[in-house]
Write a protein that holds these residues in place. Structure first.
Motif, mmCIF file in Angstrom:
data_model
loop_
_atom_site.group_PDB
_atom_site.id
_atom_site.type_symbol
_atom_site.label_atom_id
_atom_site.label_comp_id
_atom_site.label_asym_id
_atom_site.label_seq_id
_atom_site.Cartn_x
_atom_site.Cartn_y
_atom_site.Cartn_z
ATOM 1 N N VAL A 76 1.108 -1.243 -0.022
ATOM 2 C CA VAL A 76 0.070 -0.334 0.204
ATOM 3 C C VAL A 76 1.522 1.108 -0.270
ATOM 4 O O VAL A 76 0.217 1.877 -0.559
ATOM 5 C CB VAL A 76 -0.973 -0.407 1.297
ATOM 6 N N GLY A 77 2.130 1.316 0.177
ATOM 7 C CA GLY A 77 2.971 2.141 0.195
ATOM 8 C C GLY A 77 3.289 2.360 -0.236
ATOM 9 O O GLY A 77 4.558 2.672 -0.791
ATOM 10 N N ARG A 78 3.262 2.094 -1.559
ATOM 11 C CA ARG A 78 4.147 1.701 -2.859
ATOM 12 C C ARG A 78 5.497 1.730 -3.138
ATOM 13 O O ARG A 78 6.430 1.942 -4.041
ATOM 14 C CB ARG A 78 3.889 3.236 -3.597
ATOM 15 N N ARG A 79 5.377 -0.319 -2.350
ATOM 16 C CA ARG A 79 6.676 -0.652 -2.546
ATOM 17 C C ARG A 79 6.379 -2.271 -2.979
ATOM 18 O O ARG A 79 5.244 -3.445 -2.695
ATOM 19 C CB ARG A 79 7.729 -0.351 -0.987
ATOM 20 N N ALA A 80 7.589 -2.264 -3.965
ATOM 21 C CA ALA A 80 7.376 -3.551 -4.171
ATOM 22 C C ALA A 80 8.258 -4.883 -2.789
ATOM 23 O O ALA A 80 8.865 -4.043 -2.296
ATOM 24 C CB ALA A 80 8.794 -4.055 -5.917
ATOM 25 N N VAL A 81 7.330 -5.804 -3.308
ATOM 26 C CA VAL A 81 7.677 -6.831 -1.798
ATOM 27 C C VAL A 81 7.850 -8.260 -2.692
ATOM 28 O O VAL A 81 7.050 -9.005 -3.237
ATOM 29 C CB VAL A 81 6.575 -6.892 -0.821
#
Length: 147
Positions: A76-81
């Motif tokens: 949701v924080g716009r980081r790829a995981v």
């Protein structure tokens, strides 16, 4: 006119100042009638802004289903995981993937399988190109596990 005066007029700022005025007048004539000098687009790019990456990749190796919320917060924080599910039992791993699939759908992102127990979750601001092909043996093993 003496050589001294010629050299003096050659190196004075008056000629350069007049030259600048002439180029501004020529630029004003080249523009369309409705466009003023202040409306010209700025084509200069600040190089320091290009040095700082705008997105991050987070690596996660959850041990329980309770850690899925933390992974979802990163998405949701716009980081790829990248998620490695090798340390979670099979039922909890399925629940984590289901939960993260819903999270990725909510942010218009994408989830991809990288390996037998490894997934990549990306939000809409991250583009992934290419694909990873699995060998025939590993796909048969996963089919038996129920993935």
């Amino acid at each position: 006119m003496s050589i001294k005066n010629k050299i003096k007029t050659f190196f004075t700022m008056d000629d350069e100042y007049e030259y600048m005025e002439e180029t501004e007048e020529i630029d004003a004539m080249d523009k369309p009638a409705g466009q003023s000098k202040t409306q010209s687009p700025n084509k200069v790019v600040n190089l320091t802004s290009m040095q700082h990456p705008t997105s991050k990749v987070v690596l996660c190796e959850p041990r329980t289903y309770n850690e899925a919320q933390e992974i979802a917060d990163n998405i949701v924080g716009r980081r790829a995981v990248v998620i490695n599910l090798q340390r979670v039992d099979h039922q909890q791993a399925k629940r984590i993937v289901d939960f993260l699939s819903g999270t990725v759908y909510a942010v218009n992102g994408d989830i991809q399988k990288l390996g037998s127990e490894t997934f990549l979750c990306t939000p809409d601001n991250v583009n992934v190109s290419g694909s990873i092909s699995e060998s025939l043996a590993s796909s048969e093993d996963e089919f038996q596990k129920g993935w």
